[in-house]
Design a protein around this motif. Sequence first.
Motif, PDB file in Angstrom:
ATOM      1  N   GLU A 190       0.813  -1.212   0.000  1.00 15.55           N
ATOM      2  CA  GLU A 190       0.000   0.000   0.000  1.00 15.55           C
ATOM      3  C   GLU A 190       0.850   1.268   0.000  1.00 15.55           C
ATOM      4  O   GLU A 190       0.421   2.322  -0.480  1.00 15.55           O
ATOM      5  CB  GLU A 190      -0.937   0.009   1.213  1.00 15.55           C
ATOM      6  N   LYS A 191       2.060   1.178   0.548  1.00 18.42           N
ATOM      7  CA  LYS A 191       2.942   2.347   0.545  1.00 18.42           C
ATOM      8  C   LYS A 191       3.442   2.676  -0.848  1.00 18.42           C
ATOM      9  O   LYS A 191       3.769   3.828  -1.137  1.00 18.42           O
ATOM     10  CB  LYS A 191       4.142   2.079   1.469  1.00 18.42           C
ATOM     11  N   MET A 192       3.493   1.675  -1.692  1.00 17.41           N
ATOM     12  CA  MET A 192       3.971   1.870  -3.055  1.00 17.41           C
ATOM     13  C   MET A 192       2.833   2.201  -4.015  1.00 17.41           C
ATOM     14  O   MET A 192       2.984   3.019  -4.918  1.00 17.41           O
ATOM     15  CB  MET A 192       4.686   0.596  -3.522  1.00 17.41           C
ATOM     16  N   ASP A 193       1.674   1.570  -3.802  1.00 22.14           N
ATOM     17  CA  ASP A 193       0.546   1.753  -4.718  1.00 22.14           C
ATOM     18  C   ASP A 193      -0.742   1.499  -3.939  1.00 22.14           C
ATOM     19  O   ASP A 193      -0.948   0.393  -3.417  1.00 22.14           O
ATOM     20  CB  ASP A 193       0.671   0.775  -5.897  1.00 22.14           C
ATOM     21  N   ASN A 194      -1.612   2.484  -3.870  1.00 25.41           N
ATOM     22  CA  ASN A 194      -2.832   2.337  -3.066  1.00 25.41           C
ATOM     23  C   ASN A 194      -3.914   1.526  -3.768  1.00 25.41           C
ATOM     24  O   ASN A 194      -5.010   1.353  -3.235  1.00 25.41           O
ATOM     25  CB  ASN A 194      -3.382   3.706  -2.670  1.00 25.41           C
ATOM     26  N   ARG A 195      -3.635   1.019  -4.950  1.00 26.12           N
ATOM     27  CA  ARG A 195      -4.565   0.111  -5.619  1.00 26.12           C
ATOM     28  C   ARG A 195      -4.306  -1.342  -5.256  1.00 26.12           C
ATOM     29  O   ARG A 195      -5.034  -2.236  -5.704  1.00 26.12           O
ATOM     30  CB  ARG A 195      -4.472   0.278  -7.138  1.00 26.12           C
ATOM     31  N   ILE A 196      -3.282  -1.586  -4.475  1.00 28.66           N
ATOM     32  CA  ILE A 196      -2.936  -2.949  -4.057  1.00 28.66           C
ATOM     33  C   ILE A 196      -3.278  -3.086  -2.573  1.00 28.66           C
ATOM     34  O   ILE A 196      -2.786  -2.321  -1.740  1.00 28.66           O
ATOM     35  CB  ILE A 196      -1.440  -3.244  -4.290  1.00 28.66           C
ATOM     36  N   HIS A 197      -4.126  -4.059  -2.250  1.00 25.74           N
ATOM     37  CA  HIS A 197      -4.577  -4.249  -0.870  1.00 25.74           C
ATOM     38  C   HIS A 197      -4.420  -5.714  -0.460  1.00 25.74           C
ATOM     39  O   HIS A 197      -4.675  -6.630  -1.258  1.00 25.74           O
ATOM     40  CB  HIS A 197      -6.044  -3.822  -0.713  1.00 25.74           C
ATOM     41  N   PHE A 198      -4.035  -5.898   0.772  1.00 22.71           N
ATOM     42  CA  PHE A 198      -3.924  -7.257   1.303  1.00 22.71           C
ATOM     43  C   PHE A 198      -5.315  -7.885   1.404  1.00 22.71           C
ATOM     44  O   PHE A 198      -6.257  -7.260   1.882  1.00 22.71           O
ATOM     45  CB  PHE A 198      -3.261  -7.233   2.683  1.00 22.71           C
ATOM     46  N   PHE A 199      -5.436  -9.150   0.957  1.00 21.67           N
ATOM     47  CA  PHE A 199      -6.721  -9.836   1.000  1.00 21.67           C
ATOM     48  C   PHE A 199      -6.721 -10.939   2.066  1.00 21.67           C
ATOM     49  O   PHE A 199      -7.552 -10.951   2.965  1.00 21.67           O
ATOM     50  CB  PHE A 199      -7.046 -10.423  -0.377  1.00 21.67           C
TER      51      PHE A 199
ATOM     52  N   PHE B  88       1.878   2.871 -10.895  1.00 17.80           N
ATOM     53  CA  PHE B  88       2.788   2.171 -11.797  1.00 17.80           C
ATOM     54  C   PHE B  88       2.834   0.675 -11.493  1.00 17.80           C
ATOM     55  O   PHE B  88       2.733  -0.162 -12.387  1.00 17.80           O
ATOM     56  CB  PHE B  88       4.190   2.776 -11.675  1.00 17.80           C
ATOM     57  N   LEU B  89       2.958   0.328 -10.223  1.00 24.97           N
ATOM     58  CA  LEU B  89       3.151  -1.063  -9.852  1.00 24.97           C
ATOM     59  C   LEU B  89       1.909  -1.902 -10.147  1.00 24.97           C
ATOM     60  O   LEU B  89       2.003  -3.005 -10.697  1.00 24.97           O
ATOM     61  CB  LEU B  89       3.531  -1.171  -8.375  1.00 24.97           C
ATOM     62  N   SER B  90       0.738  -1.405  -9.777  1.00 23.66           N
ATOM     63  CA  SER B  90      -0.488  -2.165 -10.031  1.00 23.66           C
ATOM     64  C   SER B  90      -0.722  -2.349 -11.529  1.00 23.66           C
ATOM     65  O   SER B  90      -1.162  -3.421 -11.972  1.00 23.66           O
ATOM     66  CB  SER B  90      -1.691  -1.453  -9.396  1.00 23.66           C
ATOM     67  N   THR B  91      -0.421  -1.328 -12.326  1.00 21.94           N
ATOM     68  CA  THR B  91      -0.577  -1.443 -13.781  1.00 21.94           C
ATOM     69  C   THR B  91       0.374  -2.477 -14.348  1.00 21.94           C
ATOM     70  O   THR B  91       0.017  -3.274 -15.224  1.00 21.94           O
ATOM     71  CB  THR B  91      -0.327  -0.080 -14.449  1.00 21.94           C
ATOM     72  N   LEU B  92       1.596  -2.489 -13.837  1.00 23.61           N
ATOM     73  CA  LEU B  92       2.583  -3.452 -14.302  1.00 23.61           C
ATOM     74  C   LEU B  92       2.149  -4.882 -13.983  1.00 23.61           C
ATOM     75  O   LEU B  92       2.232  -5.782 -14.831  1.00 23.61           O
ATOM     76  CB  LEU B  92       3.934  -3.153 -13.636  1.00 23.61           C
ATOM     77  N   ILE B  93       1.664  -5.102 -12.774  1.00 16.60           N
ATOM     78  CA  ILE B  93       1.223  -6.452 -12.368  1.00 16.60           C
ATOM     79  C   ILE B  93       0.012  -6.890 -13.181  1.00 16.60           C
ATOM     80  O   ILE B  93      -0.060  -8.032 -13.647  1.00 16.60           O
ATOM     81  CB  ILE B  93       0.908  -6.480 -10.864  1.00 16.60           C
ATOM     82  N   LEU B  94      -0.951  -6.004 -13.356  1.00 21.44           N
ATOM     83  CA  LEU B  94      -2.158  -6.358 -14.099  1.00 21.44           C
ATOM     84  C   LEU B  94      -1.846  -6.690 -15.555  1.00 21.44           C
ATOM     85  O   LEU B  94      -2.469  -7.586 -16.139  1.00 21.44           O
ATOM     86  CB  LEU B  94      -3.166  -5.213 -14.021  1.00 21.44           C
ATOM     87  N   ASN B  95      -0.903  -5.982 -16.145  1.00 20.82           N
ATOM     88  CA  ASN B  95      -0.521  -6.292 -17.516  1.00 20.82           C
ATOM     89  C   ASN B  95       0.074  -7.683 -17.616  1.00 20.82           C
ATOM     90  O   ASN B  95      -0.193  -8.406 -18.586  1.00 20.82           O
ATOM     91  CB  ASN B  95       0.473  -5.253 -18.042  1.00 20.82           C
ATOM     92  N   ASP B  96       0.871  -8.064 -16.632  1.00 20.60           N
ATOM     93  CA  ASP B  96       1.422  -9.422 -16.619  1.00 20.60           C
ATOM     94  C   ASP B  96       0.333 -10.456 -16.405  1.00 20.60           C
ATOM     95  O   ASP B  96       0.361 -11.545 -17.004  1.00 20.60           O
ATOM     96  CB  ASP B  96       2.483  -9.543 -15.521  1.00 20.60           C
ATOM     97  N   MET B  97      -0.652 -10.152 -15.553  1.00 20.69           N
ATOM     98  CA  MET B  97      -1.757 -11.076 -15.324  1.00 20.69           C
ATOM     99  C   MET B  97      -2.591 -11.255 -16.574  1.00 20.69           C
ATOM    100  O   MET B  97      -3.009 -12.373 -16.916  1.00 20.69           O
ATOM    101  CB  MET B  97      -2.615 -10.575 -14.164  1.00 20.69           C
ATOM    102  N   VAL B  98      -2.864 -10.169 -17.290  1.00 21.11           N
ATOM    103  CA  VAL B  98      -3.621 -10.251 -18.532  1.00 21.11           C
ATOM    104  C   VAL B  98      -2.877 -11.094 -19.555  1.00 21.11           C
ATOM    105  O   VAL B  98      -3.460 -11.921 -20.259  1.00 21.11           O
ATOM    106  CB  VAL B  98      -3.896  -8.841 -19.077  1.00 21.11           C
ATOM    107  N   GLN B  99      -1.580 -10.894 -19.635  1.00 21.50           N
ATOM    108  CA  GLN B  99      -0.775 -11.677 -20.558  1.00 21.50           C
ATOM    109  C   GLN B  99      -0.817 -13.163 -20.211  1.00 21.50           C
ATOM    110  O   GLN B  99      -0.923 -14.013 -21.088  1.00 21.50           O
ATOM    111  CB  GLN B  99       0.666 -11.180 -20.531  1.00 21.50           C
ATOM    112  N   GLU B 100      -0.748 -13.474 -18.915  1.00 17.49           N
ATOM    113  CA  GLU B 100      -0.809 -14.868 -18.485  1.00 17.49           C
ATOM    114  C   GLU B 100      -2.154 -15.497 -18.850  1.00 17.49           C
ATOM    115  O   GLU B 100      -2.215 -16.613 -19.353  1.00 17.49           O
ATOM    116  CB  GLU B 100      -0.603 -14.954 -16.967  1.00 17.49           C
ATOM    117  N   LYS B 101      -3.234 -14.784 -18.593  1.00 17.29           N
ATOM    118  CA  LYS B 101      -4.563 -15.318 -18.887  1.00 17.29           C
ATOM    119  C   LYS B 101      -4.769 -15.498 -20.388  1.00 17.29           C
ATOM    120  O   LYS B 101      -5.422 -16.442 -20.828  1.00 17.29           O
ATOM    121  CB  LYS B 101      -5.639 -14.399 -18.319  1.00 17.29           C
TER     122      LYS B 101
END
Length: 386
Positions: free
Chosen positions: A218-227, A332-345
Amino acid sequence: MVFFSQLFSDDIPLPRGNAAVWSSMIVMVASFSFMLSLRKVYTIVQQLLFHLFILFLSRTIQKLCEFLEEYRHIPSRYKNCWKAFAASINFKECGCGTVIFILLCYEAHENINDPVDNFSSLGWKLSSSCFCYSLLKAVGFFDPTPAQISAICEKNKFNVAHGLAWSYYLGYLKLILPSLEERIQDYRRLAKTSPELKGTWKLYILIPFSCKVYDKFEKMDNRIHFFDNLPELRIDRAGIRGRSYKNSIYSIYDEHKKRHHCILEYATPLRSLFEMSNDATAAFSKEQRVEQAKLFYVTLDLILNNSQDCAGFFKLIPYDDDSQDRNMDSHFLSTLILNDMVQEKTEYTVPEENTWDETLNDSVVSDQTLLISDANDPQPLQSKNY
């Protein structure tokens, strides 16, 4: 964005090749061609033998000086004098130098006209060459360059990054990744609110080249939350009974506020590199830290891709956050992770429909019939569902 879909190829160091060797061979051919245009072959061979002998002699003197230093460390490093000598002397060079010396002596014996002048001239040239070489060695002209040191370390696996990557794999990833799918299934069976993890049965490992590892995303990107956490993996390890290993599930929101889930964490050895660069006693600069972080990624990627135990259960996400600080937005970080997830799917769309579809029932499976032809020639197998 196209930027995020690219792997930062310009930032990933490739293994060193043989460009220096090929360049040296080109210089040799060019030099020999030039000499051949001015002198006869026999004269050129004479001169080359002499200069090569001077070089080998100078190198041997340098190695003997290094042996004097290693001799002081025989009790603690080598245990006997021969090992110290072998560590200091290059026997291949000594062998070549001996052969050249024999050829040079033979040539001098066959073509000598004035023994006194010839050998006195040879002695003067040897003395002056050894003096000049020793002077340059003493002032540090022959010390290896940073590139040479780096090449030696990479070739012989002496880098800090190499050890950290193997330690991370053997002491952590090799233990948790083979059971990752089973723990995900246990979590989905036991949890009241199970996230959608189809296509993300992997551990996403972030590798920032700055080595800045945050305790909370959350300190790096507020779009990422612990679940939530996956079920613990307990292993008896190094005298510790039931040592616990955890992995966390995170919710990641895209720009449309849609929630996605994945198992996410930093590569923890990078924190050691960061702390080393901030400790004066480690003598580890920021530039060295970035170089080692990149080599850590290259080494870890190679190890995991050759591991049968971990294949298909990981995704490395390298990124250079320092060079993009000025242009990076807060997401930046959440966008980077989501792009990798989309690519994987996208890559695993077809297998997901057949492998992870839990809606299939026994009636559909039993409805598939195998048709076998009575003809002698082979016939294609068909199913009435396809």
